[in-house]
Design a protein around this motif. Structure first.
Motif, PDB file in Angstrom:
ATOM      1  N   GLN A 119       9.177   8.591   4.059  1.00  0.00           N
ATOM      2  CA  GLN A 119       8.488   9.572   4.906  1.00  0.00           C
ATOM      3  C   GLN A 119       8.186   8.967   6.270  1.00  0.00           C
ATOM      4  O   GLN A 119       8.362   9.621   7.302  1.00  0.00           O
ATOM      5  N   VAL A 120       7.748   7.721   6.282  1.00  0.00           N
ATOM      6  CA  VAL A 120       7.456   7.018   7.536  1.00  0.00           C
ATOM      7  C   VAL A 120       8.737   6.828   8.332  1.00  0.00           C
ATOM      8  O   VAL A 120       8.766   7.062   9.545  1.00  0.00           O
ATOM      9  N   GLU A 171      -0.598   6.383   9.326  1.00  0.00           N
ATOM     10  CA  GLU A 171      -1.856   6.967   8.850  1.00  0.00           C
ATOM     11  C   GLU A 171      -1.766   8.490   8.783  1.00  0.00           C
ATOM     12  O   GLU A 171      -2.220   9.108   7.823  1.00  0.00           O
ATOM     13  N   ARG A 172      -1.150   9.117   9.804  1.00  0.00           N
ATOM     14  CA  ARG A 172      -1.010  10.575   9.811  1.00  0.00           C
ATOM     15  C   ARG A 172      -0.106  11.069   8.690  1.00  0.00           C
ATOM     16  O   ARG A 172      -0.381  12.073   8.066  1.00  0.00           O
ATOM     17  N   VAL A 173       0.983  10.348   8.450  1.00  0.00           N
ATOM     18  CA  VAL A 173       1.983  10.801   7.470  1.00  0.00           C
ATOM     19  C   VAL A 173       1.534  10.528   6.036  1.00  0.00           C
ATOM     20  O   VAL A 173       1.714  11.373   5.158  1.00  0.00           O
ATOM     21  N   THR A 174       0.952   9.345   5.808  1.00  0.00           N
ATOM     22  CA  THR A 174       0.640   8.941   4.432  1.00  0.00           C
ATOM     23  C   THR A 174      -0.847   8.881   4.120  1.00  0.00           C
ATOM     24  O   THR A 174      -1.219   8.843   2.953  1.00  0.00           O
ATOM     25  N   GLY A 175      -1.682   8.810   5.156  1.00  0.00           N
ATOM     26  CA  GLY A 175      -3.112   8.652   4.918  1.00  0.00           C
ATOM     27  C   GLY A 175      -3.523   7.216   4.663  1.00  0.00           C
ATOM     28  O   GLY A 175      -4.676   6.942   4.358  1.00  0.00           O
ATOM     29  N   VAL A 176      -2.590   6.282   4.790  1.00  0.00           N
ATOM     30  CA  VAL A 176      -2.855   4.861   4.538  1.00  0.00           C
ATOM     31  C   VAL A 176      -3.024   4.142   5.872  1.00  0.00           C
ATOM     32  O   VAL A 176      -2.199   4.279   6.767  1.00  0.00           O
ATOM     33  N   VAL A 177      -4.113   3.378   5.987  1.00  0.00           N
ATOM     34  CA  VAL A 177      -4.371   2.603   7.195  1.00  0.00           C
ATOM     35  C   VAL A 177      -3.815   1.201   6.991  1.00  0.00           C
ATOM     36  O   VAL A 177      -4.121   0.544   6.002  1.00  0.00           O
ATOM     37  N   LEU A 178      -2.965   0.771   7.939  1.00  0.00           N
ATOM     38  CA  LEU A 178      -2.369  -0.570   7.868  1.00  0.00           C
ATOM     39  C   LEU A 178      -2.799  -1.400   9.066  1.00  0.00           C
ATOM     40  O   LEU A 178      -2.969  -0.878  10.160  1.00  0.00           O
ATOM     41  N   SER A 179      -2.922  -2.705   8.855  1.00  0.00           N
ATOM     42  CA  SER A 179      -3.190  -3.619   9.965  1.00  0.00           C
ATOM     43  C   SER A 179      -1.911  -3.784  10.776  1.00  0.00           C
ATOM     44  O   SER A 179      -0.820  -3.417  10.335  1.00  0.00           O
ATOM     45  N   LYS A 180      -2.037  -4.385  11.970  1.00  0.00           N
ATOM     46  CA  LYS A 180      -0.844  -4.629  12.786  1.00  0.00           C
ATOM     47  C   LYS A 180       0.154  -5.512  12.048  1.00  0.00           C
ATOM     48  O   LYS A 180       1.358  -5.283  12.114  1.00  0.00           O
ATOM     49  N   LYS A 185       0.820  -1.209   0.000  1.00  0.00           N
ATOM     50  CA  LYS A 185       0.000   0.000   0.000  1.00  0.00           C
ATOM     51  C   LYS A 185       0.857   1.265   0.000  1.00  0.00           C
ATOM     52  O   LYS A 185       0.378   2.336  -0.318  1.00  0.00           O
ATOM     53  N   LEU A 186       2.133   1.117   0.379  1.00  0.00           N
ATOM     54  CA  LEU A 186       3.031   2.262   0.457  1.00  0.00           C
ATOM     55  C   LEU A 186       4.107   2.160  -0.616  1.00  0.00           C
ATOM     56  O   LEU A 186       4.741   1.130  -0.773  1.00  0.00           O
ATOM     57  N   ASP A 187       4.319   3.261  -1.340  1.00  0.00           N
ATOM     58  CA  ASP A 187       5.418   3.269  -2.294  1.00  0.00           C
ATOM     59  C   ASP A 187       6.713   3.651  -1.571  1.00  0.00           C
ATOM     60  O   ASP A 187       6.705   3.952  -0.380  1.00  0.00           O
ATOM     61  N   ASP A 188       7.829   3.638  -2.280  1.00  0.00           N
ATOM     62  CA  ASP A 188       9.129   3.881  -1.657  1.00  0.00           C
ATOM     63  C   ASP A 188       9.225   5.272  -1.030  1.00  0.00           C
ATOM     64  O   ASP A 188       9.839   5.444   0.019  1.00  0.00           O
ATOM     65  N   THR A 189       8.636   6.270  -1.663  1.00  0.00           N
ATOM     66  CA  THR A 189       8.656   7.629  -1.117  1.00  0.00           C
ATOM     67  C   THR A 189       7.914   7.686   0.205  1.00  0.00           C
ATOM     68  O   THR A 189       8.389   8.298   1.173  1.00  0.00           O
TER      69      THR A 189
END
Length: 103
Positions: A20-21, A49-58, A12-16
């Motif tokens: 950032q994370v 979630e705050r930095v990228t807007g993407v919600v991830l499971s544990k 769900k997250l690209d390298d950029t």
């Protein structure tokens, strides 16, 4: 028949976003409003979630930390903040031999 590696769902997250994370997590938990400077999977998930807007499971947060970021599990030492190493050394050098001789 050739063996092929198992295919996975795309990240769900690209390298950029991963970088950032990484930058955000290197600032520490307190920089993101948490009381203690301790990162848990839940806290890291909130930062992601705050930095990228993407919600991830544990589980996805764990894979992000260990796989893509190359980080490992770290546990804080269980020591009192008030611990005084010089007083402990003094006690061992002076008090303990006196107590031991009393036996």
């Amino acid at each position: 028949m050739r063996r092929r590696p198992a295919t996975r769902r795309p990240s769900k997250l690209d390298d950029t976003q991963v970088e950032q994370v990484r930058t955000a997590l290197e600032q520490g938990a307190q920089a993101h409003g948490f009381e203690a400077d301790l990162c848990t999977l839940e806290r890291v998930g909130l930062v992601v979630e705050r930095v990228t807007g993407v919600v991830l499971s544990k589980a996805s947060v764990w894979r992000l930390l260990t796989g893509r970021l190359g980080w490992s599990l770290q546990r804080p030492e269980r020591r009192a903040v008030e611990r005084d190493e010089s007083e402990i050394a003094r006690w061992i050098a002076h008090e303990w031999p006196r107590i031991k001789k009393g036996r």
